[in-house]
Motif scaffolding. Structure first.
Motif, PDB file in Angstrom:
ATOM      1  N   VAL A 115       0.937  -1.071  -0.016  1.00  0.00           N
ATOM      2  CA  VAL A 115      -0.001  -0.051  -0.072  1.00  0.00           C
ATOM      3  C   VAL A 115       0.871   1.381  -0.057  1.00  0.00           C
ATOM      4  CG1 VAL A 115      -1.760   1.573   1.397  1.00  0.00           C
ATOM      5  CG2 VAL A 115      -2.054  -1.002   1.000  1.00  0.00           C
ATOM      6  N   LEU A 116       2.065   1.240   0.980  1.00  0.00           N
ATOM      7  CA  LEU A 116       2.600   2.343   0.981  1.00  0.00           C
ATOM      8  C   LEU A 116       3.524   2.711  -0.376  1.00  0.00           C
ATOM      9  CD1 LEU A 116       4.228   2.006   4.531  1.00  0.00           C
ATOM     10  CD2 LEU A 116       2.732   3.655   3.678  1.00  0.00           C
ATOM     11  N   THR A 117       4.005   1.564  -1.053  1.00  0.00           N
ATOM     12  CA  THR A 117       4.670   1.869  -2.379  1.00  0.00           C
ATOM     13  C   THR A 117       3.735   2.386  -3.313  1.00  0.00           C
ATOM     14  OG1 THR A 117       5.874  -0.516  -1.982  1.00  0.00           O
ATOM     15  CG2 THR A 117       5.701   0.396  -4.234  1.00  0.00           C
ATOM     16  N   GLY A 118       2.339   2.134  -3.261  1.00  0.00           N
ATOM     17  CA  GLY A 118       1.376   2.727  -4.147  1.00  0.00           C
ATOM     18  C   GLY A 118       1.060   4.214  -3.762  1.00  0.00           C
ATOM     19  N   VAL A 119       1.049   4.583  -2.634  1.00  0.00           N
ATOM     20  CA  VAL A 119       0.785   5.790  -1.957  1.00  0.00           C
ATOM     21  C   VAL A 119       2.163   6.574  -2.244  1.00  0.00           C
ATOM     22  CG1 VAL A 119       1.001   7.067   0.168  1.00  0.00           C
ATOM     23  CG2 VAL A 119      -0.715   5.134  -0.137  1.00  0.00           C
TER      24      VAL A 119
END
Lengths: 186, 181
Positions: A115-119
């Motif tokens: 999720v953090l990679t996408g964010v």
């Protein structure tokens, strides 16, 4: 003359800025400030707002906190500046702290990591768009483009310290735009 | 304790150098906190910045989390004060001087001269974040393709619509979860 205008209480000042601080998701705080200060509370007229914005954009520091300092000072002096700035910063600081604690606790969870990679990937897109929008609005001219490239290469690629870069480049850039007298321009 | 003093020194200086907004100090902040002081990794830095985009208010309040990583709550508070107080104090006094210089042609020169510098710094900020968040050589090509794609999609969507930017950040997180998870 000014006595005719009702004196704004510090608590009112704080609550107006805190409301902006807690509702302004996704950046673009200037739009929120205009709506609250000019349209709703009528503490500033359009010209006064633009003048304050102009100063906050030129001085170092964040535009949003500089606006709080300037508007707070105009309305209630030093105490007003302090109260407006705290109102602007505190709600977001609490929320980012809560997000941060969650982040520190969960960041090694593989689901959270993706999720953090996408964010983070999306945040770069946002930053690129804001940069291009501002750059386009300034209608950068060829000699300005040179300064854009020089600053990017010095700070971005060679990691020359920002202080050194500003001391070296800013006076030159301001000199290029120096006010010219009739004689000089001829 | 020395860590706290170091945090205060770094962030107070960054505060005063933030010409044209917090984004302008992003490349310098990345370089100092990641490569020089090793307070956070490059990935952590990009993630902390992104969290700031999800909170309301000034998007640079997220710098407090770098302080938290280094020295816990004391570090968090130290960074918050160091990053906001000096610039606010400077603004308080400088805006008085600025009011006094009303009508000086040099005001315009300062503004027009600083504009391209700010754009150059913001571009350097895009590069500082993008070199880990968008294209990370340590990761597989399909991950990089996706992160570059998410960034490009967000930039295009924000250029064409008036959607709240925070929603595009959340959508990026959802894309990461479903396409990489």
């Amino acid at each position: 003359m000014n006595d005719a205008a009702p004196r704004i209480s510090l608590s009112k000042l704080f609550s107006v800025f805190a409301l902006i601080g807690v509702t302004s998701f996704g950046g673009g705080i200037v739009a929120y400030l205009r709506r609250a200060l000019v349209d709703k509370e009528k503490w500033l007229d359009e010209d006064g707002f633009m003048a304050a914005l102009e100063i906050s954009q030129t001085l170092p520091g964040l535009n949003s906190t500089n606006m709080s300092v300037i508007v707070g000072r105009k309305l209630r002096g030093p105490a007003g500046a302090l109260v407006a700035t705290l109102g602007m910063i505190l709600p977001g600081a609490f929320i980012v702290t809560a997000l941060g604690f969650t982040y520190v606790a969960l960041r090694h969870d593989p689901k959270v990591a993706v999720v953090l990679t996408g964010v983070a990937a999306a945040a770069v897109g946002l930053l690129v768009q804001v940069t291009l929008k501002i750059g386009w609005k300034q209608l950068i001219r060829p000699q300005d483009l040179l300064f854009v490239v020089v600053v990017f290469v010095l700070v971005g690629i060679f990691h020359v310290s920002l202080l050194v870069t500003l001391i070296a480049v800013a006076p030159l850039a301001i000199w290029v735009h120096r006010p010219r007298t009739e004689k000089e321009a001829a | 304790m020395s860590k706290i003093v170091e945090l205060i020194n770094v962030f107070a200086l960054l505060s005063l150098l933030a010409v044209g907004g917090g984004t302008a100090v992003l490349p310098e902040m990345e370089h100092v906190t990641v490569e020089r002081c090793h307070w956070v990794s490059d990935t952590q830095f990009a993630e902390i910045y992104s969290l700031g985009q999800l909170a309301p208010g000034p998007n640079m309040t997220c710098v407090a989390l770098i302080g938290y990583e280094v020295s816990g709550v004391a570090g968090l508070l130290a960074v918050l004060v160091a990053f906001f107080f000096p610039a606010c104090l400077l603004c308080y006094f400088a805006s008085k001087v600025w009011d006094a210089a009303e009508g000086s042609p040099w005001r315009d020169a300062v503004q027009r001269g600083m504009a391209p510098i700010v754009i150059g710094l913001m571009l350097a900020g895009c590069y500082a974040l993008g070199k880990t968040a968008s294209y990370n050589p340590a990761k597989d090509w399909d991950v990089n393709l996706l992160t570059l794609g998410i960034g490009a999609a967000v930039a295009v969507i924000l250029s064409l619509t008036r959607i709240n930017p925070a929603l595009t950040i959340l959508a990026g997180g959802a894309a990461g979860l479903f396409l990489l998870g």
